[in-house]
Write a protein that holds these residues in place. Structure first.
Motif, PDB file in Angstrom:
ATOM      1  N   UNK A  81       8.934  -7.450  73.304  1.00 54.65           N
ATOM      2  CA  UNK A  81       8.967  -8.181  72.039  1.00 54.65           C
ATOM      3  C   UNK A  81       7.557  -8.261  71.459  1.00 54.65           C
ATOM      4  N   UNK A  82       7.406  -7.878  70.230  1.00 52.91           N
ATOM      5  CA  UNK A  82       6.103  -7.915  69.578  1.00 52.91           C
ATOM      6  C   UNK A  82       5.876  -9.264  68.906  1.00 52.91           C
ATOM      7  N   UNK A  83       4.640  -9.506  68.484  1.00 52.39           N
ATOM      8  CA  UNK A  83       4.335 -10.693  67.702  1.00 52.39           C
ATOM      9  C   UNK A  83       4.160 -11.947  68.533  1.00 52.39           C
ATOM     10  N   UNK A  84       4.272 -13.114  67.890  1.00 50.61           N
ATOM     11  CA  UNK A  84       4.011 -14.385  68.575  1.00 50.61           C
ATOM     12  C   UNK A  84       4.916 -14.639  69.776  1.00 50.61           C
ATOM     13  N   UNK A  85       6.173 -14.210  69.695  1.00 47.27           N
ATOM     14  CA  UNK A  85       7.084 -14.452  70.818  1.00 47.27           C
ATOM     15  C   UNK A  85       6.585 -13.733  72.074  1.00 47.27           C
ATOM     16  N   UNK A  86       6.182 -12.482  71.908  1.00 43.04           N
ATOM     17  CA  UNK A  86       5.643 -11.733  73.041  1.00 43.04           C
ATOM     18  C   UNK A  86       4.341 -12.326  73.544  1.00 43.04           C
ATOM     19  N   UNK A  87       3.509 -12.832  72.618  1.00 42.38           N
ATOM     20  CA  UNK A  87       2.248 -13.461  73.018  1.00 42.38           C
ATOM     21  C   UNK A  87       2.500 -14.726  73.825  1.00 42.38           C
ATOM     22  N   UNK A  88       3.450 -15.546  73.367  1.00 43.92           N
ATOM     23  CA  UNK A  88       3.790 -16.771  74.096  1.00 43.92           C
ATOM     24  C   UNK A  88       4.353 -16.423  75.479  1.00 43.92           C
ATOM     25  N   UNK A  89       5.150 -15.352  75.547  1.00 44.58           N
ATOM     26  CA  UNK A  89       5.695 -14.923  76.840  1.00 44.58           C
ATOM     27  C   UNK A  89       4.568 -14.538  77.795  1.00 44.58           C
ATOM     28  N   UNK A  90       3.517 -13.931  77.266  1.00 41.88           N
ATOM     29  CA  UNK A  90       2.395 -13.554  78.146  1.00 41.88           C
ATOM     30  C   UNK A  90       1.676 -14.800  78.658  1.00 41.88           C
ATOM     31  N   UNK A  91       1.473 -15.795  77.788  1.00 46.16           N
ATOM     32  CA  UNK A  91       0.873 -17.052  78.239  1.00 46.16           C
ATOM     33  C   UNK A  91       1.741 -17.691  79.326  1.00 46.16           C
ATOM     34  N   UNK A  92       3.051 -17.655  79.142  1.00 44.35           N
ATOM     35  CA  UNK A  92       3.971 -18.209  80.129  1.00 44.35           C
ATOM     36  C   UNK A  92       3.861 -17.457  81.452  1.00 44.35           C
ATOM     37  N   UNK A  93       3.666 -16.147  81.388  1.00 49.36           N
ATOM     38  CA  UNK A  93       3.474 -15.362  82.612  1.00 49.36           C
ATOM     39  C   UNK A  93       2.278 -15.863  83.410  1.00 49.36           C
ATOM     40  N   UNK A  94       1.194 -16.172  82.714  1.00 54.46           N
ATOM     41  CA  UNK A  94      -0.003 -16.680  83.393  1.00 54.46           C
ATOM     42  C   UNK A  94       0.298 -18.013  84.064  1.00 54.46           C
ATOM     43  N   UNK A  95       0.980 -18.906  83.342  1.00 53.93           N
ATOM     44  CA  UNK A  95       1.353 -20.199  83.927  1.00 53.93           C
ATOM     45  C   UNK A  95       2.252 -20.000  85.146  1.00 53.93           C
ATOM     46  N   UNK A  96       3.215 -19.091  85.029  1.00 50.71           N
ATOM     47  CA  UNK A  96       4.148 -18.855  86.132  1.00 50.71           C
ATOM     48  C   UNK A  96       3.434 -18.307  87.365  1.00 50.71           C
TER      49      UNK A  96
END
Length: 356
Positions: A249-264
């Motif tokens: 997923x491109x855009x903000x949704x994909x960016x938020x998913x990457x931040x969530x990956x770091x938290x996870x």
């Protein structure tokens, strides 16, 4: 206690639990007391017709080493509340021992037993052959770990989103599923969950929890390891799903998913750290067939440093066990103090930033 007839309380149950070990279960307090084979043989003498002195004399004779160990065992039973004799008021050294053996996590109960929610799911899972179920779970976990790990290590095209905080409520939902996975594993193995809520691990780290005390009734080592790892396994499924979103997923949704990956990823590292009383520690303790490994290590450390007494089950430890308890207890203590200092320092920095 040497002049008082000793008897088990009528609501105390003798059961066989972890690794076929005999346990006393006190229904009034919900506590379990592990017994040695010698301790089991003493239970027949706790019929209300003999005093502590009579029991010690019958079993030890003139052997002073045995007299001390038997007296200590009877004292431990009294303090555990499983005898009809009321526990004594603890002195300073005994309070140090009791504090060492605790879980060190104040709790706030949010809900009681949840078997009515978990049993329908557990009933379906019990119809699947255990090897097939285990293989499917491990395959799903491995796939999640690989996909999430690949997405985490390939951040090309990702930027730090202004709405990064959206990842936090998603992470809270993941934590709820994490604890539900523990509860489901317990229900699958027919070990009830007493309650669920939030607590302060080591008195300063907020965590969610489910009370898995009755897992002591599960005789299988593999079953107890499965209960401990059910939550982290759930996390890896979320990790994989988040990785798919971050990769596709491109855009903000994909960016938020990457931040969530770091938290996870950070959550998994903390959760599997055996130096904290977390899932990694419980899995290791179950795998090596240890009961309250962390508490016993702290008890031995306090015994060496503060000369507090040891529980009767720890009398006569071999050299390797003494060294192991001392090393593990020391590492856990140093890590906990360092983590507390780090958390307090970061909070102080944040508070200072608000007023600067």
């Amino acid at each position: 206690m040497n002049t008082i007839p000793l008897q088990l309380r009528p609501d105390v149950e003798v059961i066989t639990g972890i690794d076929d070990r005999p346990l006393l279960f006190n229904a009034a307090t919900g506590r379990y007391v592990a017994l040695t084979p010698a301790g089991v043989r003493m239970l027949d003498l706790l019929d209300g017709s003999r005093t502590g002195a009579a029991i010690t004399a019958r079993l030890a004779g003139d052997r002073e080493d045995l007299r001390g160990r038997i007296d200590a065992f009877l004292g431990d039973l009294r303090q555990a509340g499983v005898l009809t004799v009321e526990p004594q008021e603890a002195d300073r050294r005994s309070r140090i021992l009791r504090f060492s053996l605790r879980e060190h996590m104040p709790r706030l109960k949010l809900t009681g037993r949840i078997e009515h929610i978990m049993e329908p799911i557990a009933a379906v899972l019990r119809r699947i052959p255990p090897r097939v179920l285990t293989g499917a779970v491990l395959a799903l976990v491995l796939a999640g770990l690989l996909v999430g790990g690949y997405a985490l290590t390939h951040p090309e095209g990702r930027s730090y989103p202004a709405l990064w905080w959206v990842a936090l409520p998603i992470l809270i939902v993941q934590v709820i599923f994490h604890e539900a996975a523990h509860a489901l594993a317990c229900q699958y193995l027919r070990a009830p969950i007493r309650e669920a809520g939030v607590g302060l691990m080591l008195y300063f780290m907020p965590v969610a929890y489910v009370d898995r005390t009755d897992a002591y009734r599960i005789r299988s080592r593999a079953g107890r390891v499965m209960i401990a790892l059910a939550g982290p396994f759930s996390d890896q499924v979320w990790f994989g799903v988040t990785g798919v979103v971050a990769l596709t997923v491109a855009g903000p949704v994909g960016d938020i998913a990457y931040v969530l990956l770091v938290f996870q990823a950070l959550l998994t590292i903390v959760n599997l750290n055996p130096l904290l009383p977390s899932d990694g520690y419980h899995a290791v303790a179950a795998a090596v067939r240890a009961v309250n490994l962390r508490g016993r290590a702290f008890a031995y450390l306090a015994h060496v440093v503060l000369r507090s007494p040891l529980p009767s089950s720890m009398h006569g430890l071999g050299g390797w066990k003494r060294a192991g308890y001392l090393t593990f207890g020391g590492l856990c203590l140093v890590y906990a103090v360092g983590l507390a200092v780090l958390v307090v320092n970061n909070l102080w920095t944040m508070i200072g930033g608000l007023f600067s």
